[in-house]
Design a protein around this motif. Structure first.
Motif, PDB file in Angstrom:
ATOM      1  N   SER A 148       0.819  -1.207   0.000  1.00 40.00           N
ATOM      2  CA  SER A 148       0.000   0.000   0.000  1.00 40.00           C
ATOM      3  C   SER A 148       0.856   1.263   0.000  1.00 40.00           C
ATOM      4  N   MET A 149       1.979   1.238   0.721  1.00 43.61           N
ATOM      5  CA  MET A 149       2.875   2.392   0.725  1.00 43.61           C
ATOM      6  C   MET A 149       3.331   2.732  -0.692  1.00 43.61           C
ATOM      7  N   GLN A 150       3.693   1.708  -1.451  1.00 42.31           N
ATOM      8  CA  GLN A 150       4.117   1.941  -2.833  1.00 42.31           C
ATOM      9  C   GLN A 150       2.953   2.473  -3.667  1.00 42.31           C
ATOM     10  N   PHE A 151       1.776   1.893  -3.467  1.00 43.71           N
ATOM     11  CA  PHE A 151       0.600   2.316  -4.208  1.00 43.71           C
ATOM     12  C   PHE A 151       0.285   3.785  -3.944  1.00 43.71           C
ATOM     13  N   GLN A 152       0.518   4.227  -2.713  1.00 46.27           N
ATOM     14  CA  GLN A 152       0.233   5.615  -2.355  1.00 46.27           C
ATOM     15  C   GLN A 152       1.396   6.565  -2.636  1.00 46.27           C
ATOM     16  N   GLY A 153       2.506   6.018  -3.102  1.00 48.60           N
ATOM     17  CA  GLY A 153       3.632   6.858  -3.476  1.00 48.60           C
ATOM     18  C   GLY A 153       4.548   7.257  -2.337  1.00 48.60           C
ATOM     19  N   PHE A 154       4.519   6.540  -1.213  1.00 50.00           N
ATOM     20  CA  PHE A 154       5.389   6.856  -0.085  1.00 50.00           C
ATOM     21  C   PHE A 154       6.781   6.255  -0.289  1.00 50.00           C
ATOM     22  N   ASP A 155       7.774   6.860   0.351  1.00 43.77           N
ATOM     23  CA  ASP A 155       9.138   6.346   0.300  1.00 43.77           C
ATOM     24  C   ASP A 155       9.264   5.095   1.159  1.00 43.77           C
ATOM     25  N   ILE A 156      10.317   4.328   0.917  1.00 41.87           N
ATOM     26  CA  ILE A 156      10.490   3.047   1.596  1.00 41.87           C
ATOM     27  C   ILE A 156      10.694   3.210   3.104  1.00 41.87           C
ATOM     28  N   ASP A 157      11.183   4.366   3.545  1.00 43.85           N
ATOM     29  CA  ASP A 157      11.408   4.568   4.983  1.00 43.85           C
ATOM     30  C   ASP A 157      10.215   5.232   5.673  1.00 43.85           C
ATOM     31  N   TYR A 158       9.083   5.358   4.967  1.00 45.65           N
ATOM     32  CA  TYR A 158       7.952   6.093   5.524  1.00 45.65           C
ATOM     33  C   TYR A 158       7.494   5.522   6.859  1.00 45.65           C
ATOM     34  N   VAL A 159       7.383   4.194   6.966  1.00 38.74           N
ATOM     35  CA  VAL A 159       6.847   3.619   8.201  1.00 38.74           C
ATOM     36  C   VAL A 159       7.712   3.961   9.403  1.00 38.74           C
ATOM     37  N   ASN A 160       9.003   4.151   9.174  1.00 38.66           N
ATOM     38  CA  ASN A 160       9.917   4.415  10.287  1.00 38.66           C
ATOM     39  C   ASN A 160      10.072   5.892  10.606  1.00 38.66           C
ATOM     40  N   ILE A 161       9.584   6.771   9.726  1.00 40.27           N
ATOM     41  CA  ILE A 161       9.648   8.210  10.011  1.00 40.27           C
ATOM     42  C   ILE A 161       8.265   8.834  10.157  1.00 40.27           C
ATOM     43  N   ARG A 162       7.222   8.015   9.962  1.00 44.57           N
ATOM     44  CA  ARG A 162       5.875   8.573   9.951  1.00 44.57           C
ATOM     45  C   ARG A 162       5.546   9.290  11.238  1.00 44.57           C
ATOM     46  N   ASN A 163       5.857   8.711  12.401  1.00 44.76           N
ATOM     47  CA  ASN A 163       5.545   9.378  13.667  1.00 44.76           C
ATOM     48  C   ASN A 163       6.348  10.656  13.841  1.00 44.76           C
ATOM     49  N   ASP A 164       7.569  10.679  13.319  1.00 48.93           N
ATOM     50  CA  ASP A 164       8.349  11.918  13.351  1.00 48.93           C
ATOM     51  C   ASP A 164       7.679  13.003  12.513  1.00 48.93           C
ATOM     52  N   LEU A 165       7.114  12.607  11.371  1.00 48.23           N
ATOM     53  CA  LEU A 165       6.412  13.573  10.529  1.00 48.23           C
ATOM     54  C   LEU A 165       5.200  14.139  11.254  1.00 48.23           C
ATOM     55  N   VAL A 166       4.472  13.274  11.964  1.00 53.88           N
ATOM     56  CA  VAL A 166       3.309  13.739  12.721  1.00 53.88           C
ATOM     57  C   VAL A 166       3.751  14.702  13.825  1.00 53.88           C
ATOM     58  N   ASN A 167       4.775  14.323  14.569  1.00 50.43           N
ATOM     59  CA  ASN A 167       5.223  15.153  15.691  1.00 50.43           C
ATOM     60  C   ASN A 167       5.784  16.491  15.240  1.00 50.43           C
TER      61      ASN A 167
END
Length: 434
Positions: free
Chosen positions: A383-402
């Protein structure tokens, strides 16, 4: 013994421990298929998720519902196995091969114990490459789809969704029903299903996530085995759909004590720089649970509805910001006025610093819970690829929110939230509307 294997497989699927960080490696097969892999060998279980972009958008005009019907038939017999034999083979291996279709994609989910992995993969390959599309299975699936369409034609929520899409995406495949119409589905024959199979499942439009007891080399070999013989894409994906619903109200008469209200306007694409602030803004405003602004104002304070939610409906080829609720017919006018006022509140910077901090705590705490097993992880990676997110998105997502600030939300609200642009689709017998 056979009946005990299925629960074991399900238990293993959810036994993967939660990780503070997901180790994701890119994989390229010998024949050039790309995938993202989270390898975890401690549990003898593997999950592979494959997404084919396109979906019901690729249905020819007049053959709406073909991709949906085709996808439901893929595991209804393949190769030398009829539907019952195919299901029995999977059950004997405690494996799962499941297809699903939506307006933007067709998905294949494969789950298997390590010891049976190759046999389950072969069954998945048969379903992809050698589906039988037997007359009996086609007739049964078509009847089921027609029955579903008949129920949807009487369901106010389905009517609201269909009407909203017809108004919001005039002239685009998004305006057509994913499952087709009674007329189009009744006319679908085996040739139409074969055409949909060639159109929707192609080797050059494929996104892959995998997790569990499998190496990069093993995954590459499996992908070539599964996908190499698929055709190249022959039908282009649709253009971007601009939001076309004008401001105002559309009423669809429907008997009953309540009205369903679908409402919204244009949204933001996932690659917009303000998409993450917009996501956080929506979670505060109408994220569909207790504690949001709309739930507090409409349910808890005034008792006008059992539930209300909004979402960033950011799809592959069009975007909207929309919501849904039901209310008594004699309260519809009041609800519409409140929604317009709440849109004004949001556009005017009504969100506070306390609101932002509370939602950050919720979103960052809940996010790791999504990674509750190999099946979930494989699905998220695809799904990450389908939505166009980078491969490290899951590991930086909370940092992006914060990292999001109140100024980010105010800037995004000024861009996204347009009270004057709202369109309301009301399915019911509303009272008191101007």
């Amino acid at each position: 013994m056979m009946n005990l294997l299925k629960p074991l497989a399900l238990a293993l699927a959810f036994a993967t421990p939660l990780h503070a960080e997901i180790d994701i490696q890119p994989v390229t097969s010998p024949q050039g298929f790309s995938a993202w892999l989270s390898e975890e060998s401690s549990i003898p279980f593997v999950a592979i998720e494959i997404i084919f972009p396109g979906g019901a958008n690729l249905d020819p005009e007049g053959a709406e519902g073909a991709v949906s019907l085709m996808s439901g038939l893929l595991s209804e017999g393949a190769g030398d196995l009829d539907a019952q034999e195919y299901a029995a083979a999977l059950e004997s291996l405690a494996g799962s091969v499941a297809f699903s279709a939506g307006r933007d994609s067709v998905s294949l989910s494969i789950q298997a114990l390590s010891e049976n992995r190759d046999q389950v993969i072969e069954l998945a390959r048969l379903a992809l490459m050698e589906p039988r599309f037997d007359d009996a299975a086609l007739n049964r699936a078509r009847a089921q789809q027609l029955s579903s369409l008949e129920r949807a034609a009487r369901d106010p929520n389905s009517i609201a969704s269909r009407t909203f899409n017809e108004l919001a995406y005039v002239g685009h495949p998004y305006a057509r029903p994913t499952g087709g119409t009674p007329e189009s589905v009744a006319a679908l024959d085996r040739d139409a299903i074969l055409s949909a199979h060639q159109t929707a499942l192609t080797r050059d439009r494929v996104l892959i996530g995998a997790a569990g007891d499998i190496s990069a080399e093993e995954l590459g070999a499996i992908l070539d085995r599964l996908l190499a013989d698929l055709p190249e894409a022959s039908v282009p994906l649709p253009d971007y759909a601009g939001f076309t619903a004008p401001p105002g109200i559309t009423v669809v008469p429907h008997d009953g004590p309540q009205s369903v209200i679908a409402f919204g306007h244009a949204g933001l694409p996932r690659d917009d720089p303000d998409f993450m602030p917009a996501f956080v803004l929506n979670e505060i405003f109408g994220g569909g649970r207790f504690g949001t602004r709309l739930m507090t104002e409409l349910r808890e304070t005034r008792g006008l509805t059992y539930g209300v939610g909004t979402s960033l409906a950011s799809a592959s080829h069009g975007d909207s910001f929309q919501g849904r609720l039901s209310t008594a017919n004699n309260r519809v006018a009041e609800v519409v006025e409140i929604l317009r006022n709440e849109w004004e509140w949001l556009a005017g910077g009504g969100i506070s610093e306390d609101d932002l901090e509370r939602i950050k705590t919720y979103l960052t705490g809940a996010y790791p819970l999504r990674f509750d097993g190999n099946g979930s992880i494989a699905s998220i990676l695809a799904s990450m690829q389908f939505q166009g997110f980078d491969i490290d998105y899951v590991n930086i997502r909370n940092d992006l929110v914060n990292a999001i600030t109140l100024a980010d939300l105010e800037r995004t609200a000024a861009r996204l939230i347009k009270p004057e642009a709202l369109h309301f689709v009301i399915v019911g017998q509303p009272e008191g509307l101007d």
